[in-house]
Scaffold this motif. Structure first.
Motif, mmCIF file in Angstrom:
data_model
loop_
_atom_site.group_PDB
_atom_site.id
_atom_site.type_symbol
_atom_site.label_atom_id
_atom_site.label_comp_id
_atom_site.label_asym_id
_atom_site.label_seq_id
_atom_site.Cartn_x
_atom_site.Cartn_y
_atom_site.Cartn_z
ATOM 1 N N ARG A 193 0.695 -1.231 0.004
ATOM 2 C CA ARG A 193 0.146 -0.060 -0.021
ATOM 3 C C ARG A 193 0.821 1.231 0.047
ATOM 4 N NH1 ARG A 193 -4.994 0.100 0.035
ATOM 5 N NH2 ARG A 193 -5.122 -2.049 0.625
ATOM 6 N N TYR A 213 -13.791 6.867 -1.207
ATOM 7 C CA TYR A 213 -12.546 6.144 -0.999
ATOM 8 C C TYR A 213 -12.394 5.898 0.362
ATOM 9 C CZ TYR A 213 -7.399 5.191 -0.696
ATOM 10 O OH TYR A 213 -6.064 4.664 -0.401
ATOM 11 N N CYS A 233 -3.014 -6.842 -5.717
ATOM 12 C CA CYS A 233 -3.768 -6.888 -6.877
ATOM 13 C C CYS A 233 -4.528 -5.505 -6.952
ATOM 14 C CB CYS A 233 -4.635 -8.049 -7.339
ATOM 15 S SG CYS A 233 -3.818 -9.627 -7.271
ATOM 16 N N GLY A 234 -5.146 -5.047 -5.848
ATOM 17 C CA GLY A 234 -5.813 -3.765 -5.649
ATOM 18 C C GLY A 234 -4.974 -2.688 -6.191
ATOM 19 N N THR A 272 -4.192 -2.578 -9.745
ATOM 20 C CA THR A 272 -5.547 -2.139 -10.534
ATOM 21 C C THR A 272 -5.971 -0.683 -10.270
ATOM 22 O OG1 THR A 272 -6.576 -4.225 -10.071
ATOM 23 C CG2 THR A 272 -8.015 -2.301 -10.683
ATOM 24 N N GLN A 273 -5.379 0.123 -9.144
ATOM 25 C CA GLN A 273 -5.675 1.529 -8.925
ATOM 26 C C GLN A 273 -4.751 2.124 -9.588
ATOM 27 O OE1 GLN A 273 -5.684 2.949 -4.666
ATOM 28 N NE2 GLN A 273 -3.628 3.713 -5.295
ATOM 29 N N LEU A 317 -6.049 2.036 -13.363
ATOM 30 C CA LEU A 317 -7.198 2.669 -13.661
ATOM 31 C C LEU A 317 -6.884 4.275 -13.388
ATOM 32 C CD1 LEU A 317 -9.942 0.908 -11.297
ATOM 33 C CD2 LEU A 317 -9.770 1.216 -13.916
ATOM 34 N N ALA A 363 -10.654 6.452 -9.577
ATOM 35 C CA ALA A 363 -9.810 5.286 -9.760
ATOM 36 C C ALA A 363 -9.527 4.675 -8.462
ATOM 37 C CB ALA A 363 -8.250 5.371 -10.685
ATOM 38 N N SER A 416 -11.085 0.886 -7.375
ATOM 39 C CA SER A 416 -10.053 -0.316 -7.013
ATOM 40 C C SER A 416 -10.310 -0.798 -5.634
ATOM 41 C CB SER A 416 -8.537 0.270 -7.062
ATOM 42 O OG SER A 416 -7.569 -0.637 -6.410
ATOM 43 N N LEU A 439 -13.241 -3.022 -5.394
ATOM 44 C CA LEU A 439 -13.038 -4.266 -5.907
ATOM 45 C C LEU A 439 -12.500 -5.117 -4.607
ATOM 46 C CD1 LEU A 439 -11.739 -3.687 -9.281
ATOM 47 C CD2 LEU A 439 -13.904 -4.821 -8.681
ATOM 48 N N GLN A 440 -11.393 -4.469 -3.970
ATOM 49 C CA GLN A 440 -10.893 -5.239 -2.711
ATOM 50 C C GLN A 440 -11.708 -5.335 -1.746
ATOM 51 O OE1 GLN A 440 -6.891 -3.177 -1.736
ATOM 52 N NE2 GLN A 440 -7.363 -1.844 -3.420
#
Length: 463
Positions: free
Chosen positions: A240, A351, A380-381, A384-385, A388, A403, A407, A410-411
């Motif tokens: 992160r 967010y 993976c998140g 993806t972030q 996007l 974005a 993301s 999805l997580q």
């Protein structure tokens, strides 16, 4: 909440230490500020290294405390200190030897005036990282024992000493940025000494360490078990942090003002995100302790963590929506950067609410043995972030915020699926989580020797 709020103030104190240094170093000029700023960012990344020992120790000590298994607790404590002894020389000695190349790397290369200042700071701060790492292990043991208030007091003690020593060493003795590094190390050393005294006075821990030592070769087993428990948590944190830094390159495609706005907004949201992480640690401690007693209450604790973190996320979103312009002014920003930053803060609401739920629920999975899956979802998140954000960067900072929210949604969906599968009688993962302590520590000692007869049996039956 009783476990979480001291953790929150402890995390706030960690941020305050960097702010104190920056305030006094600012009197030396922009180059000194840049040197200390990049050095502090490096230290934040290094925190992910010692989380392997600190977080792993917290979970294992909490489980052993719930099971009243002194051998398992001693194994957890020894494993944490063994990892500290392995990691510290690699970071402290290696960092000191590579201090100039490291300073050049974080400053973006070249021969700027900040380079020798950053090198001087690293020459003291990187060897002093041994104290920082040891303090994290002490905090991890205390938190596993259910004491989150002592780490908070230790962090405040360190900050108080830094606040006194900074002007004395930076300006009084004319040590410059080296004075800031020395003040930080001295403050943390005093806190570490007090933390060791607190460990010595803890009755549960005293009974544990005074028992006969097991074979020395089990020390490696203890270290491996702690590393296996803490590594996924460390990977989650590092992923992160790396994603947040990489997003700067995406924002740079929009403009310089947007980069400044993004940087200020990120620091402003630390006040909220640290609250989410405090709930996460509290959930991990509480879950691990109950699993040690043989009670699988992950679903109930997960609901409590979601309720508390969701309320904190909503409050943060509303606060940013109402006060965004004033926040940017408080950081000294003006003009187009202030406008861009205010817009970014106001768009972060969705967010932040999703992030709060994801982070808080992660504590339940960390304690229940599902941290590797959580780390994969985070990695993976983050990827993806970034993808996007790159695609939506044409819409400016609102596109980047969209974005980030997409993301995180999805997580959260992936974590919600994991959460539905947790709880007593819902599969082998639940049984393994409850029976971790029942199988005993690294010495092979069954937990039933130190647990009341029949404790935990109903959960094993359901498993």
């Amino acid at each position: 909440m009783s476990l979480a709020y001291p953790v929150y103030f402890e995390l706030l104190s960690g941020v305050a230490a960097g702010i104190i240094n920056m305030v006094w170093v600012a009197r030396l000029g922009g180059e000194a500020v840049a040197a200390v700023a990049v050095a502090t960012n490096v230290e934040n990344l290094l925190l992910g290294v010692i989380l392997v020992a600190g977080s792993g120790t917290t979970v294992l000590v909490a489980r052993a405390r719930g099971a009243r298994d002194h051998r398992a607790m001693r194994s957890a404590v020894r494993g944490g200190w063994a990892l500290w002894a392995i990691l510290t020389p690699l970071v402290a000695v290696g960092g000191y030897l590579c201090r100039e190349p490291l300073a050049r790397l974080v400053l973006g290369g070249g021969d700027s005036a900040a380079l020798p200042l950053a090198t001087d700071y690293f020459a003291i701060a990187l060897p002093g990282i041994a104290v920082y790492f040891a303090t994290n292990v002490v905090d991890g043991i205390l938190k596993g024992l259910g004491d989150t208030r002592t780490p908070m007091r230790l962090a405040m003690l360190a900050n108080g000493l830094i606040l006194v020593l900074d002007p004395l060493l930076i300006l009084g003795f004319d040590l410059g940025v080296r004075g800031a590094a020395i003040a930080t190390v001295l403050g943390r050393t005093a806190a570490l000494a007090c933390g060791c005294v607190a460990l010595h006075r803890n009755d549960v821990l005293r009974r544990t360490v005074t028992r006969p030592m097991s074979r020395a070769r089990s020390l490696g087993t203890d270290a491996r078990r702690t590393a296996a428990t803490g590594l996924p948590m460390s990977a989650d944190f590092v992923a992160r942090m790396a994603g947040s830094l990489a997003l700067v390159a995406v924002v740079a495609r929009i403009g310089v003002d947007e980069v400044a706005a993004y940087g200020i907004a990120t620091k402003a949201t630390y006040v909220a995100t640290m609250a989410f992480y405090s709930v996460r640690q509290a959930a991990a401690i509480h879950t691990a302790h109950l699993l040690g007693t043989g009670r699988d209450e992950r679903r109930a604790i997960g609901r409590q963590a979601l309720l508390l973190a969701g309320a904190l996320g909503l409050a943060a979103a509303l606060a940013l929506l109402a006060t965004a312009p004033w926040i940017m002014r408080a950081f000294g920003s003006g003009g187009e950067a202030a406008e861009a930053g205010a817009l970014h803060l106001r768009c972060l609401g969705p967010y932040l609410m999703l992030l709060a739920c994801y982070i808080a629920l992660g504590g339940v999975f960390e304690a229940g043995g599902a941290a590797p899956a959580l780390a994969r979802i985070t990695t993976c998140g983050v990827a993806t972030q970034l993808a996007l954000a790159y695609a939506l960067s044409g819409s400016g900072l609102p596109g980047v915020c969209g974005a980030m929210a997409a993301s995180m949604a999805l997580q959260c969906a992936a974590v919600a699926r994991m959460y539905r599968r947790t709880g007593p009688g819902t599969g082998t993962k639940a049984k393994r989580a409850v029976d971790v302590v029942s199988r005993g520590s690294s010495t092979g000692c069954p937990a039933s020797r130190s647990r009341p007869p029949g404790a935990g049996a109903p959960n094993r039956e359901r498993g």
